[in-house]
Design an enzyme around this catalytic site. Structure first.
Site, PDB file in Angstrom:
ATOM      1  N   HIS A 197      10.152  -0.509   2.446  1.00 28.54           N
ATOM      2  CA  HIS A 197      10.758   0.549   1.817  1.00 28.54           C
ATOM      3  C   HIS A 197      11.195   1.764   2.515  1.00 28.54           C
ATOM      4  CE1 HIS A 197       6.791   2.454   0.501  1.00 28.54           C
ATOM      5  NE2 HIS A 197       7.041   3.119   1.193  1.00 28.54           N
ATOM      6  N   ASP A 254       6.126  -2.813   2.975  1.00 29.96           N
ATOM      7  CA  ASP A 254       6.801  -3.704   2.303  1.00 29.96           C
ATOM      8  C   ASP A 254       8.223  -3.274   2.464  1.00 29.96           C
ATOM      9  OD1 ASP A 254       7.462  -1.307   1.028  1.00 29.96           O
ATOM     10  OD2 ASP A 254       6.678  -1.982  -1.005  1.00 29.96           O
ATOM     11  N   GLU A 292      11.624   1.016  -3.422  1.00 32.41           N
ATOM     12  CA  GLU A 292      10.842  -0.141  -3.350  1.00 32.41           C
ATOM     13  C   GLU A 292      11.651  -1.654  -3.282  1.00 32.41           C
ATOM     14  OE1 GLU A 292       7.934   0.362  -2.427  1.00 32.41           O
ATOM     15  OE2 GLU A 292       6.856   1.426  -4.074  1.00 32.41           O
TER      16      GLU A 292
HETATM   17  C1  F6R Z   1       7.709   9.441   2.329  1.00 33.85           C
HETATM   18  C2  F6R Z   1       8.311   8.341   2.341  1.00 33.85           C
HETATM   19  C3  F6R Z   1       7.744   6.901   2.524  1.00 33.85           C
HETATM   20  C4  F6R Z   1       7.039   6.839   3.738  1.00 33.85           C
HETATM   21  C5  F6R Z   1       6.407   5.431   3.851  1.00 33.85           C
HETATM   22  C6  F6R Z   1       5.668   5.232   5.118  1.00 33.85           C
HETATM   23  O1  F6R Z   1       8.440  10.581   2.333  1.00 33.85           O
HETATM   24  O2  F6R Z   1       9.693   8.287   2.068  1.00 33.85           O
HETATM   25  O3  F6R Z   1       8.805   5.900   2.427  1.00 33.85           O
HETATM   26  O4  F6R Z   1       7.916   7.237   4.822  1.00 33.85           O
HETATM   27  O5  F6R Z   1       5.626   5.125   2.963  1.00 33.85           O
HETATM   28  O6  F6R Z   1       4.370   6.097   4.639  1.00 33.85           O
HETATM   29  P1  F6R Z   1       3.480   6.515   6.070  1.00 33.85           P
HETATM   30  O7  F6R Z   1       4.261   7.169   7.221  1.00 33.85           O
HETATM   31  O8  F6R Z   1       2.251   6.998   5.578  1.00 33.85           O
HETATM   32  O9  F6R Z   1       2.680   4.943   6.594  1.00 33.85           O
END
Ligand code: F6R
Length: 287
Positions: free
Chosen positions: A155, A153, A160
């Site tokens: 973030h 999304d 969010e």
């Molecule tokens: C984790 C974080 C999140 C992840 C994001 C992507 O510390 O800050 O923003 O970077 O949710 O997650 P993955 O890498 O599991 O796709």
């Protein structure tokens, strides 16, 4: 700063806002990202790194561990700050981000444990804890390089959609999309915490340099909006367009919806020529 291969004159970094580097696959992209981190650690041994968790940085951390073991990359003076932590999970909970960092990086390198900072998911007073976390970042001299993944999304950290682009470290309610995305780590949606402590977008924008990583087609839309869309709180990663030094390292799949990829490749080609001391190919005078 990049210097001329010939005479150590400072050379301009050609990318304006987000420098986009596209590698054929996530392994190559992760190695490239690890080289960025390692270059900083070598140049500034007491640097401050901002770290992310999740699937994306895993291979980067593996490569940094390899560099520590095979090449003596020294983390003894490095300080780290993680972006976020789930509320309600203790530091020894297997799904806590503290445990993730221990297992996937800290336990395998020579970092001083007292220099590793992860927000406390079980703080007694979250407001005070968040304030102290910000203060610790400030007292450490600020983050030199912040590693970021991106949610589907859009973030960054757990900011969010709708998070203020000036936000600071605070509690945040996770969206159902993020809860669904992360259910794979918990063995079911119902086990995923609903709240997290997270650095804010404003906190992240204060780091000196950001390294945004995205791998896989499921990140392509978020990456296109982040790099080429309008700056909006609905895609908090798009705030990185306001940062002076962002490097996005993507694999082909995550880059697949970028409209201006030919131009990004041109910038990278010019950058490589500069770094190799081939300025004359760019029409730079006095060669
Ligand atoms: C984790 C974080 C999140 C992840 C994001 C992507 O510390 O800050 O923003 O970077 O949710 O997650 P993955 O890498 O599991 O796709």
């Amino acid at each position: 700063m990049i210097v001329s291969a010939k005479d150590s004159r400072p050379l301009p970094l050609l990318a304006g806002n987000v420098r986009v580097i596209i590698e054929p696959d996530s392994e190559a992209a992760s190695r490239r990202a690890a080289r960025f981190v390692a270059a900083l650690v070598r140049k500034k041994p007491h640097c401050v790194l901002g770290l992310a968790t999740g699937s994306t940085p895993l291979a980067v951390y593996r490569e940094l561990i390899r560099m520590h073991k095979d090449e003596g990359l020294d983390f003894s003076q490095v300080t780290t700050f993680n972006l976020d932590e789930y509320v309600g999970l203790s530091s020894i909970h297997p799904q806590s981000y503290r445990q993730f960092m221990q297992l996937n990086l800290f336990d395998h390198i020579n970092i001083d444990p007292t220099n590793t900072n992860v927000p406390d998911g079980r703080a007694l007073d979250f407001e005070a804890h968040c304030r102290q976390y910000e203060q610790r970042i400030h007292d450490s001299g600020g983050i030199d390089l912040q590693i970021l993944g991106i949610g589907s999304d859009g973030h960054i950290a757990f900011n969010e959609p709708g998070s203020s682009l000036g936000s600071r470290t605070r509690l945040k309610t996770l969206t159902s999309e993020t809860i669904r995305d992360n259910a794979r780590f918990f063995g079911g949606v119902e086990k995923v915490p609903h709240l997290a402590v997270t650095m804010g977008v404003g906190t992240i924008l204060e780091s000196r340099r950001c390294l945004l990583l995205a791998f896989g087609g499921h990140k392509a839309e978020a990456i296109q909006k982040t790099i080429e869309g309008p700056v909006t709180a609905q895609v908090t990663a798009s705030a990185l367009q306001l940062h002076r030094e962002v490097v996005a390292i993507l694999d082909e799949a995550a880059a697949s919806l970028l409209v201006r990829r030919d131009y990004y490749a041109e910038v990278e080609r010019a950058q490589s020529l500069l770094e190799a001391g081939q300025e004359r190919h760019l029409g730079i005078a006095n060669q």
